[in-house]
Design a protein around this motif. Structure first.
Motif, PDB file in Angstrom:
ATOM      1  N   PHE A  91       0.777  -1.105   0.090  1.00  0.00           N
ATOM      2  CA  PHE A  91      -0.090   0.071   0.177  1.00  0.00           C
ATOM      3  C   PHE A  91       0.819   1.283   0.140  1.00  0.00           C
ATOM      4  O   PHE A  91       1.348   1.718   0.957  1.00  0.00           O
ATOM      5  N   PRO A  92       1.476   1.594  -1.287  1.00  0.00           N
ATOM      6  CA  PRO A  92       2.372   2.889  -1.302  1.00  0.00           C
ATOM      7  C   PRO A  92       1.775   4.082  -0.822  1.00  0.00           C
ATOM      8  O   PRO A  92       0.362   4.040  -1.021  1.00  0.00           O
ATOM      9  N   SER A  93       2.419   5.110  -0.321  1.00  0.00           N
ATOM     10  CA  SER A  93       1.844   6.482  -0.256  1.00  0.00           C
ATOM     11  C   SER A  93       1.584   7.069  -1.405  1.00  0.00           C
ATOM     12  O   SER A  93       1.710   6.667  -2.681  1.00  0.00           O
ATOM     13  N   LEU A 149      -6.868   2.819   2.751  1.00  0.00           N
ATOM     14  CA  LEU A 149      -6.679   2.511   4.193  1.00  0.00           C
ATOM     15  C   LEU A 149      -7.808   1.574   4.447  1.00  0.00           C
ATOM     16  O   LEU A 149      -7.402   0.596   5.127  1.00  0.00           O
ATOM     17  N   LYS A 150      -9.075   1.532   3.801  1.00  0.00           N
ATOM     18  CA  LYS A 150      -9.919   0.457   4.065  1.00  0.00           C
ATOM     19  C   LYS A 150      -9.249  -0.982   3.714  1.00  0.00           C
ATOM     20  O   LYS A 150      -9.366  -2.039   4.382  1.00  0.00           O
ATOM     21  N   ARG A 151      -8.755  -0.903   2.651  1.00  0.00           N
ATOM     22  CA  ARG A 151      -8.199  -2.119   1.903  1.00  0.00           C
ATOM     23  C   ARG A 151      -6.976  -2.599   2.743  1.00  0.00           C
ATOM     24  O   ARG A 151      -6.700  -3.798   2.906  1.00  0.00           O
ATOM     25  N   LYS A 152      -6.302  -1.585   3.254  1.00  0.00           N
ATOM     26  CA  LYS A 152      -5.058  -1.967   4.081  1.00  0.00           C
ATOM     27  C   LYS A 152      -5.347  -2.667   5.306  1.00  0.00           C
ATOM     28  O   LYS A 152      -4.848  -3.560   5.579  1.00  0.00           O
ATOM     29  N   GLN A 153      -6.476  -1.913   5.977  1.00  0.00           N
ATOM     30  CA  GLN A 153      -6.951  -2.330   7.200  1.00  0.00           C
ATOM     31  C   GLN A 153      -7.626  -4.005   7.013  1.00  0.00           C
ATOM     32  O   GLN A 153      -7.270  -4.974   8.165  1.00  0.00           O
ATOM     33  N   ALA A 154      -8.299  -4.178   6.097  1.00  0.00           N
ATOM     34  CA  ALA A 154      -8.626  -5.573   5.636  1.00  0.00           C
ATOM     35  C   ALA A 154      -7.471  -6.682   5.301  1.00  0.00           C
ATOM     36  O   ALA A 154      -7.728  -7.648   5.840  1.00  0.00           O
ATOM     37  N   PHE A 155      -6.645  -6.101   4.737  1.00  0.00           N
ATOM     38  CA  PHE A 155      -5.277  -6.976   4.730  1.00  0.00           C
ATOM     39  C   PHE A 155      -4.637  -7.330   5.834  1.00  0.00           C
ATOM     40  O   PHE A 155      -4.417  -8.398   6.131  1.00  0.00           O
ATOM     41  N   GLU A 156      -4.540  -6.245   6.636  1.00  0.00           N
ATOM     42  CA  GLU A 156      -3.809  -6.622   7.899  1.00  0.00           C
ATOM     43  C   GLU A 156      -4.771  -7.482   8.999  1.00  0.00           C
ATOM     44  O   GLU A 156      -4.287  -8.057   9.617  1.00  0.00           O
ATOM     45  N   LYS A 157      -6.076  -7.154   8.768  1.00  0.00           N
ATOM     46  CA  LYS A 157      -6.842  -8.249   9.485  1.00  0.00           C
ATOM     47  C   LYS A 157      -6.748  -9.662   8.985  1.00  0.00           C
ATOM     48  O   LYS A 157      -6.699 -10.523   9.718  1.00  0.00           O
ATOM     49  N   ARG A 158      -6.507  -9.723   7.644  1.00  0.00           N
ATOM     50  CA  ARG A 158      -6.371 -11.242   7.425  1.00  0.00           C
ATOM     51  C   ARG A 158      -4.851 -11.727   7.621  1.00  0.00           C
ATOM     52  O   ARG A 158      -4.818 -13.006   7.856  1.00  0.00           O
ATOM     53  N   LEU A 159      -4.034 -10.710   7.623  1.00  0.00           N
ATOM     54  CA  LEU A 159      -2.567 -11.189   7.893  1.00  0.00           C
ATOM     55  C   LEU A 159      -2.591 -11.554   9.373  1.00  0.00           C
ATOM     56  O   LEU A 159      -2.043 -12.557   9.810  1.00  0.00           O
ATOM     57  N   ILE A 160      -3.228 -10.865  10.566  1.00  0.00           N
ATOM     58  CA  ILE A 160      -3.233 -11.233  11.792  1.00  0.00           C
ATOM     59  C   ILE A 160      -4.007 -12.676  12.077  1.00  0.00           C
ATOM     60  O   ILE A 160      -3.742 -13.266  12.757  1.00  0.00           O
ATOM     61  N   ALA A 161      -5.171 -12.898  11.238  1.00  0.00           N
ATOM     62  CA  ALA A 161      -5.778 -14.065  11.260  1.00  0.00           C
ATOM     63  C   ALA A 161      -4.969 -15.166  10.820  1.00  0.00           C
ATOM     64  O   ALA A 161      -4.997 -16.310  11.525  1.00  0.00           O
TER      65      ALA A 161
END
Length: 293
Positions: A5-7, A177-189
């Motif tokens: 998720f680049p700036s 940001l929404k896509r990033k949060q969804a990705f991080e949630k999947r990664l944590i899972a």
């Protein structure tokens, strides 16, 4: 995370590089398609291929471009004739001699196995137009001097809007940001699934997909491990009460809970904790801490 998720600054820089790469005039581009060699692009602008690929996906999600990144198999050539046959062929087809010599000089191992070639670079080396080179390669292949397999797919970029000034390029950071949060949630899972040593794996997967009715499978590694742990009635009452009392005072994660119960068998604590979760007597918060119902 910065690669996936680049700036906004990086997105704009790569968009500017795309405009320069395709030499797109200001105020034009809508509906125009270009063949896109990502390897050539990143080499020319000294960019990271993974970051470029992710920026292209963001630009596509923002409906600025359409990026076709289907599986790409490059053209290959292998010689399937003896040296004497090649020499005889060159004598009778002198207009093809430079192409044969160009192949032999440019690609090691082309006599032994199919070798990936770049028609664009080879055409420049031979001072030929690309379409002329391709026709020559096909002609040589017909005489079984070489086996030429043309590339299966050419990735393309289609601009859906006219070129805009880089500073005016609008990127919806909330969507990113929404896509990033969804990705991080999947990664944590995924990390939780890998590290988990007591909860039923089938149950964990079902819970992730909001199916809370599935019972323990009884056959995964964690279920089989739990079957071997014997807990007396007294131990169950003592430990379950201890767990609830600790969580009532403050929300803790599993590791913190284990540290607050020194002297007890950790596998037994985990088994009871799993039971309490399965029976909905406890729950896991989005932050990964334990909470009483």
């Amino acid at each position: 995370s910065e690669i996936r998720f680049p700036s906004k600054k990086v997105i704009r820089e790569i968009y500017r590089a795309l405009i320069n790469y395709f030499q797109l005039p200001s105020g034009s581009g809508e509906g125009v398609s270009f063949d896109f060699d990502i390897n050539d692009f990143v080499k020319k602008f000294k960019l990271d291929a993974f970051i470029v690929n992710n920026v292209l996906k963001i630009l596509e999600q923002e409906e600025l471009i359409n990026y076709s990144d289907q599986f790409f198999s490059p053209s290959t050539v292998v010689f399937c004739s003896e040296k004497s046959q090649i020499e005889e062929f060159e004598k009778s087809h002198q207009h093809l001699e430079s192409v044969i010599k160009g192949l032999l000089r440019s690609y090691d191992g082309i006599f032994d196995y199919p070798t990936a070639i770049r028609e664009t670079e080879l055409a420049k080396f031979l001072s030929l137009k690309k379409d002329v080179l391709i026709s020559y390669l096909k002609e040589i292949s017909k005489f079984s001097i070489i086996e030429y397999i043309f590339q299966t797919e050419i990735p393309q970029i289609t601009f859906l809007e006219n070129r805009v000034h880089t500073d005016d390029l609008f990127i919806n950071e909330k969507n990113i940001l929404k896509r990033k949060q969804a990705f991080e949630k999947r990664l944590i899972a995924i990390i939780e699934y890998i590290n988990q040593t007591y909860r039923c794996r089938s149950k964990m997967i079902a819970t992730y997909f909001d199916d809370k009715n599935l019972r323990q499978c009884g056959i995964c590694d964690n279920c089989l491990r739990n079957k071997k742990i014997i807990i007396t009635n007294e131990e169950f009452i003592s430990l379950s009460d201890g767990i609830k009392n600790i969580i009532a005072k403050a929300e803790v994660d599993t590791e913190q809970l284990l540290r607050k119960l020194p002297g007890f068998n950790q596998n037994k604590i985990k088994k009871i904790l799993n039971f309490l979760l399965e029976e909905n007597l406890l729950k896991v918060t989005p932050e990964g801490t334990l909470k009483n119902r």
